[in-house]
Design a protein around this motif. Structure first.
Motif, short mmCIF file in Angstrom:
data_model
loop_
_atom_site.label_atom_id
_atom_site.label_comp_id
_atom_site.label_asym_id
_atom_site.label_seq_id
_atom_site.Cartn_x
_atom_site.Cartn_y
_atom_site.Cartn_z
N THR A 112 0.97 -1.47 -0.19
CA THR A 112 0.01 0.34 -0.24
C THR A 112 1.02 1.17 -0.10
O THR A 112 1.99 1.29 0.80
CB THR A 112 -0.58 0.55 1.03
N LEU A 113 0.69 2.73 -0.45
CA LEU A 113 0.50 3.67 -0.25
C LEU A 113 -0.21 3.99 0.13
O LEU A 113 -1.48 4.78 -0.65
CB LEU A 113 1.26 4.09 -1.91
N HIS A 114 -0.13 5.80 0.49
CA HIS A 114 -0.84 6.36 1.21
C HIS A 114 -0.41 7.77 1.52
O HIS A 114 0.83 8.18 1.47
CB HIS A 114 -0.95 6.20 2.97
N LEU A 115 -1.73 8.55 0.90
CA LEU A 115 -1.43 10.65 1.61
C LEU A 115 -2.13 10.68 2.81
O LEU A 115 -3.11 9.80 2.96
CB LEU A 115 -1.95 10.87 0.57
N VAL A 116 -0.90 10.90 3.79
CA VAL A 116 -1.39 11.02 5.15
C VAL A 116 -1.06 12.61 5.57
O VAL A 116 -0.37 13.20 5.65
CB VAL A 116 -0.43 10.47 5.85
N GLY A 117 -1.98 12.96 6.30
CA GLY A 117 -2.19 14.36 7.07
C GLY A 117 -3.86 14.25 7.21
O GLY A 117 -5.09 13.46 7.85
N LEU A 118 -4.64 14.90 8.03
CA LEU A 118 -5.60 15.85 8.19
C LEU A 118 -6.66 16.06 6.94
O LEU A 118 -6.13 17.05 6.25
CB LEU A 118 -5.47 16.68 9.64
N GLY A 119 -7.74 16.14 6.78
CA GLY A 119 -8.29 16.94 5.78
C GLY A 119 -7.81 16.10 4.14
O GLY A 119 -7.67 16.83 3.76
N VAL A 120 -7.01 14.50 4.22
CA VAL A 120 -7.21 14.71 3.07
C VAL A 120 -8.05 13.51 1.38
O VAL A 120 -7.74 12.86 0.62
CB VAL A 120 -5.52 13.54 3.23
N THR A 121 -9.41 13.26 2.67
CA THR A 121 -10.08 12.72 1.77
C THR A 121 -10.67 13.01 0.27
O THR A 121 -10.67 12.76 -0.38
CB THR A 121 -11.21 12.24 2.65
N HIS A 122 -10.82 14.69 0.37
CA HIS A 122 -10.51 15.44 -0.94
C HIS A 122 -9.62 15.07 -1.77
O HIS A 122 -9.14 15.55 -3.41
CB HIS A 122 -11.01 16.62 -0.68
N SER A 123 -8.58 14.71 -1.67
CA SER A 123 -7.57 14.41 -2.10
C SER A 123 -7.79 13.78 -3.69
O SER A 123 -8.48 12.58 -3.65
CB SER A 123 -6.09 13.36 -2.36
N ILE A 124 -7.49 14.28 -4.71
CA ILE A 124 -7.35 13.61 -5.91
C ILE A 124 -5.53 12.68 -6.87
O ILE A 124 -5.93 12.18 -7.66
CB ILE A 124 -7.94 14.99 -7.40
N ALA A 125 -5.42 12.65 -6.28
CA ALA A 125 -4.23 12.22 -6.44
C ALA A 125 -4.39 10.55 -6.50
O ALA A 125 -3.48 9.72 -6.78
CB ALA A 125 -2.60 12.60 -5.09
N TYR A 126 -4.68 10.21 -5.79
CA TYR A 126 -4.74 8.37 -5.47
C TYR A 126 -5.28 7.59 -6.63
O TYR A 126 -4.51 6.71 -7.71
CB TYR A 126 -6.50 8.02 -4.27
N SER A 127 -6.39 8.38 -7.70
CA SER A 127 -6.08 7.88 -9.23
C SER A 127 -5.56 8.12 -10.37
O SER A 127 -5.34 6.88 -11.51
CB SER A 127 -7.55 8.38 -9.41
N MET A 128 -4.40 9.07 -9.85
CA MET A 128 -3.18 8.95 -10.78
C MET A 128 -2.31 7.62 -9.81
O MET A 128 -1.49 6.91 -10.87
CB MET A 128 -2.57 10.49 -10.45
N HIS A 129 -1.63 7.83 -8.97
CA HIS A 129 -1.06 6.74 -8.75
C HIS A 129 -1.34 4.80 -8.29
O HIS A 129 -0.95 5.11 -9.04
CB HIS A 129 -0.64 7.10 -6.95
N ASN A 130 -3.04 5.26 -8.29
CA ASN A 130 -3.34 3.84 -8.79
C ASN A 130 -3.50 3.68 -10.39
O ASN A 130 -2.71 2.63 -9.92
CB ASN A 130 -5.39 3.72 -8.36
N TYR A 131 -3.37 4.56 -10.78
CA TYR A 131 -2.91 4.24 -12.75
C TYR A 131 -1.83 3.99 -12.79
O TYR A 131 -1.07 2.93 -13.54
CB TYR A 131 -3.33 5.24 -12.96
N ILE A 132 -0.39 4.77 -12.06
CA ILE A 132 0.54 4.18 -12.35
C ILE A 132 1.36 3.00 -11.73
O ILE A 132 2.08 2.15 -12.43
CB ILE A 132 1.50 5.39 -11.54
N ALA A 133 0.72 2.48 -10.42
CA ALA A 133 0.85 0.71 -10.08
C ALA A 133 0.91 0.12 -10.89
O ALA A 133 1.20 -0.75 -11.16
CB ALA A 133 0.66 0.90 -9.13
N LYS A 134 -0.62 0.32 -11.72
CA LYS A 134 -1.09 -0.86 -13.14
C LYS A 134 -0.64 -0.39 -14.12
O LYS A 134 0.22 -1.86 -14.56
CB LYS A 134 -2.50 -0.55 -12.97
N SER A 135 -0.07 0.40 -14.08
CA SER A 135 0.79 0.55 -15.45
C SER A 135 2.34 0.02 -15.76
O SER A 135 2.99 -0.44 -16.59
CB SER A 135 0.99 1.77 -16.40
N LEU A 136 3.02 -0.09 -13.92
CA LEU A 136 4.01 -0.74 -13.97
C LEU A 136 3.73 -1.92 -13.94
O LEU A 136 5.05 -2.98 -13.65
CB LEU A 136 4.93 0.06 -12.52
N GLY A 137 2.57 -2.48 -13.45
CA GLY A 137 2.35 -4.16 -13.14
C GLY A 137 2.50 -4.19 -11.68
O GLY A 137 3.04 -5.97 -10.93
#
Length: 308
Positions: free
Chosen positions: A10-35
């Protein structure tokens, strides 16, 4: 492929008030593309202890650290690089494998700031080695350190104005920047009268939340910023805040003719370095950077958490 790259991690964006983050979809795309069987999450951490528990979990492959933990986490990592020490903030945690797993910290925020500021503006008018300029930062908290580093070390701005409501925060910022290889001249601009005597900044970076000014000092900061923006000279404005996506600063800058870059783009300019640290040099050669940017920008367009 290493053991961590073949296991569910797992990878995580950690902090307070991070649920609005748009980063997770990008990072999950990268993980999938890298296998890689890795999944990225936006994870609320109410305390530093919650963050450290997650950081020490064997299944964690890396962290993006946001406020209020960029400074707090520094004393808890096993290895902190010189860059984080100079900037005074750690926003990226990665791991070295060996007899024991080593938790390491660095800073990639400055790369995002640099990328955003070079995104717009006339290339022939940008500050350079032979033609340095001044810059302006709004705020003197944790994010301002990365801005100072990017501006003074990479964007040819040896003089930096700071607008901030709290004198001590600026004093702390000045103290911290003494660690830089090229120490900038930081000027705390406290009044409109003082601002009128100063040269116009080329770069402007906002590092504070998008709140309506209330107190006398907050109103002075807002009025002084508008005074600088109203000048005929225009450079490039970046607001690191992107909740909402179109902040008061972005709207004002555009109204007054400034080329503006929204804070969501900071995420994209950090992609390559983050994944190099998490997955290794070999994996980064296969990184679909363009595809990752497309996913990021689409997430920004569709997010109800930042479009309001």
């Amino acid at each position: 492929m290493t053991q961590s790259q073949s296991h569910q991690m797992t990878l995580h964006l950690v902090g307070l008030g991070v649920t609005h983050s748009i980063a997770y979809s990008m990072h999950n795309y990268i993980a999938k593309s890298l296998g890689l069987p890795w999944t990225f999450y936006s994870t609320e951490c109410p305390t530093i202890e919650d963050l450290l528990k997650l950081a020490r979990a064997p299944s964690t492959a890396g962290l993006v650290v946001t406020m209020p933990y960029k400074n707090l986490i520094m004393k808890h990592v096993d290895e902190l690089d010189e860059l984080s020490t100079m900037i005074g903030a750690c926003n990226n945690v990665y791991y070295k494998s060996g007899t024991t797993r080593v938790m390491c910290g660095t800073n990639t925020d400055w790369r995002g700031i640099k990328g955003c500021l070079l995104e717009k503006g006339n290339e022939n008018e940008r500050p350079s080695v032979t033609s340095p300029a001044t810059a302006l930062i709004v705020g003197a908290g944790g994010a301002s350190r990365a801005a100072v580093y990017a501006l003074s070390m990479h964007l040819h701005c040896p003089t930096i104005y700071v607008l901030n409501r709290d004198d001590q925060e600026v004093a702390n910022l000045i103290h911290d920047t003494q660690k830089l290889a090229r120490v900038p001249t930081i000027i705390h601009v406290k009044t409109l009268e003082q601002a009128k005597k100063l040269a116009s900044p080329y770069y402007i970076v906002g590092t504070v939340p998008d709140f309506e000014p209330q107190t006398e000092t907050e109103l002075t900061v807002a009025n002084t910023l508008e005074s600088f923006l109203s000048r005929p000279e225009k450079g490039v404005l970046l607001d690191m805040c992107f909740k909402p996506r179109r902040t008061r600063m972005i709207k004002l800058g555009e109204k007054l003719g400034w080329p503006c870059v929204e804070g969501t783009h900071i995420i994209g300019y950090q992609i390559e370095e983050q994944w190099r640290l998490w997955a290794g040099e070999e994996s980064i050669l296969k990184l679909d950077r363009e595809g990752a940017w497309d996913v990021l920008l689409q997430a920004a367009e569709e997010s109800k958490g930042i479009n309001f």
